[in-house]
Scaffold this motif. Structure first.
Motif, PDB file in Angstrom:
ATOM      1  N   THR A  40       1.611  -7.730  -2.470  1.00 45.19           N
ATOM      2  CA  THR A  40       1.478  -6.823  -3.609  1.00 45.19           C
ATOM      3  C   THR A  40       0.815  -7.513  -4.793  1.00 45.19           C
ATOM      4  OG1 THR A  40       3.474  -5.661  -2.901  1.00 45.19           O
ATOM      5  CG2 THR A  40       2.736  -5.263  -5.152  1.00 45.19           C
ATOM      6  N   PRO A  44       2.953   2.272  -4.170  1.00 49.85           N
ATOM      7  CA  PRO A  44       2.131   1.897  -5.325  1.00 49.85           C
ATOM      8  C   PRO A  44       2.941   1.773  -6.611  1.00 49.85           C
ATOM      9  CG  PRO A  44       1.768   4.193  -4.736  1.00 49.85           C
ATOM     10  CD  PRO A  44       2.641   3.616  -3.674  1.00 49.85           C
ATOM     11  N   TRP A  55       0.829  -1.205   0.000  1.00 50.27           N
ATOM     12  CA  TRP A  55       0.000   0.000   0.000  1.00 50.27           C
ATOM     13  C   TRP A  55       0.861   1.251   0.000  1.00 50.27           C
ATOM     14  CZ3 TRP A  55      -4.764  -1.062  -1.144  1.00 50.27           C
ATOM     15  CH2 TRP A  55      -5.275  -2.312  -0.802  1.00 50.27           C
ATOM     16  N   ARG A  56       1.957   1.187   0.765  1.00 45.09           N
ATOM     17  CA  ARG A  56       2.819   2.368   0.888  1.00 45.09           C
ATOM     18  C   ARG A  56       3.538   2.678  -0.412  1.00 45.09           C
ATOM     19  NH1 ARG A  56       4.616   0.429   6.033  1.00 45.09           N
ATOM     20  NH2 ARG A  56       6.330  -0.546   4.949  1.00 45.09           N
TER      21      ARG A  56
END
Lengths: 352, 352
Positions: free
Chosen positions: B108, B77, B74-75
């Motif tokens: 991911t 992309p 999430w951190r």
């Protein structure tokens, strides 16, 4: 000291190797024994070792077959294992040794000896061939579906066992998981991690599969399913490695010559990873120690199992488990084993 | 054929070994590649191999660190892994290779590629060094808490993978348990046994830990917790055996002399059990094959991973999984993927 009772009819080579092992245990290791099995046959075998009349015999004609599982404990109330348990229950013996089928021995002794007060489920502890001293892995298969609280109790059982076997006052306890961080694992392990961290035990955190032979903890705790898979996977890998080594070393003439020069070293190595050397398990958590020797045990394995059983009996295994239960029965731990709030907390910390 | 996309920033020796491996994959194995990473740096490294401009590069400056877990997806992309997944999603590539942290790569790609239609959870498959051909073990750690229905799906994923990797039309599927009888195991395994027995797969029954290297089945299915423990236990045991062998063979002058005569045989043996030779895993069940190479991979390991990814892409892994799902989507199997109760019972017994 109370004698050890030996099931002479368990294992692939019973009763011949059982009796040979018994004689060795008495003569070489000073272990007092009682033999259980068909009296006339055992007397004949003892006579072959010039030991007729030297070791007391309790007669029975019933025995658990190697293929027999849990149900046999009901079908055969006078099996050698059942009689052995009764001798412990009545204070005539301190521990039991059997090379019979694990399922049968576990079921019969769980029914006959019953769990120690406060212990929910028994666990099988095995000593892995770690250097410089063994690592105790439990549960190796007694309780396939475990709850987090049971893993905490297994840690107490393992601690008590390690205190005697390894002579370590505060053995480190590792929790078998799939990552070293506390957040790694399945739900069972994550919850057990919390319980262990809050306990009075010497908790060393998570350990992984590749740590099992590296001695990162004296005791490694897991559920009976994972423990059994890990133990058999390790045994299988070591066996395959040994077999392929043997093949590699005899695949060419030069290699064969090399192997001849290394006979002594290779024998020592193979023996260390041989499951009869380190093998067998101890059923912990019952009112009496039960040593389950490998089904394939020969006299040497039986004698080693008798000595281990005697050490556990002399080392007051049952009392040490009680101490561990007492020391860890803190209100912070959700206690399923007392089912009532403890009336008096244990007087001290962890008694080594 | 669609090219394979290689994350050039994953692994302990990135990007140098990644680029070296990429060049080898293209030159030695004819694998079409796309590299993802910092363009200028990759160009410089390619030039060192006289391969500047020979392999297309997609630029990004973001990369997952080796310590980073699931949250990094999430951190970051625009991490190399995320970009790789987008290339697959948009039909520019057929499969992804990364030597990055397993947790980060799994998270991911699960988020970006999403599960194949009908698949509840992905699984990591690893090829164990069984002779004469590898055994595929899954799940090796993607799904720690599995349900019986997931184990059935893992069996389908493993079957599709084995069809391509081993070129076996109907690979035998074993269920990892603690006894060969169907009644042995924990609750999860007993229920999974029923589902597998009723499926269209070539179910070979339970296998135990010591069977893993014996080739009793082409595919062995288990939950991600047990699978990860078993895999690491096996790796650890083989590593310890190799280390002790080395020590045993150099402990005396005669033994050393012997070892010198065996150099070739011992090297072959060590290499077979070296995790870089057989190592790495494949994340199955997503809309695109993801090969997770060992973090310690050198050029040779990266090249092998690229070749594997290309084989899976050419072998139409995704379509084969679809076929397996279709073949086994019988009403007789309690289906958690449809989420509605079956309307009609199955007409017959076990097809197979």
């Amino acid at each position: 000291m109370l004698p050890v009772v030996l099931d002479c009819m368990g294992g692939d080579h019973a009763p011949r190797e059982a009796v040979a092992g018994a004689v060795s245990a008495v003569r070489d290791h000073d272990v007092p024994l009682i033999l259980v099995g068909p009296a006339r046959r055992l007397r004949t075998l003892l006579a072959e070792h010039d030991a007729a009349g030297r070791i007391p015999i309790v007669h029975t004609d019933q025995a658990l077959e190697m293929g027999e599982g849990a149900l046999a404990s009901w079908r055969k109330p006078r099996s050698t294992v059942a009689i052995g348990c009764e001798l412990i229950k009545h204070g005539k013996a301190g521990a039991l040794v059997s090379a019979g089928s694990t399922a049968g021995v576990v079921a019969t002794s769980a029914v006959r000896l019953k769990s120690q007060h406060g212990i929910v489920r028994p666990a099988i502890a095995v000593a892995l061939p770690t250097l410089p001293r063994p690592t105790i892995l439990l549960d190796a298969g007694a309780t396939a579906d475990a709850k987090p609280e049971m893993l905490l109790q297994f840690a107490m059982l393992g601690t008590a066992y390690a205190q005697i076997l390894l002579d370590v006052p505060r053995p480190r306890v590792g929790l078998l998981s799939i990552g070293s961080e506390s957040a790694k694992g399945n739900k069972l392990v994550k919850k057990a991690h919390e319980l262990l961290a809050a306990s009075a035990l010497e908790f060393a955190g998570n350990v992984e599969g590749h740590d099992l032979l590296l001695g990162r903890a004296e005791v490694v705790v897991t559920d009976g399913f994972t423990g059994n898979v890990a133990l058999k996977t390790m045994e299988g890998a070591l066996r395959v490695a040994a077999a392929e080594l043997r093949q590699a070393l005899t695949s060419s003439r030069t290699a064969k010559l090399g192997a001849a020069l290394q006979r002594r070293e290779l024998t020592a190595l193979t023996s260390r990873f041989d499951s009869e050397t380190y093998g067998g398990g101890v059923l912990l958590g019952l009112n009496g120690a039960v040593v389950i020797a490998h089904g394939a045990s020969r006299a040497r394995g039986i004698a080693a199992a008798c000595k281990l059983a005697y050490d556990l009996s002399r080392g007051k295994l049952i009392d040490r488990v009680k101490e561990q239960l007492g020391a860890s029965a803190k209100p912070s731990i959700p206690s399923i084993f007392t089912r009532k709030p403890p009336t008096e907390p244990a007087p001290g910390g962890n008694p080594a």
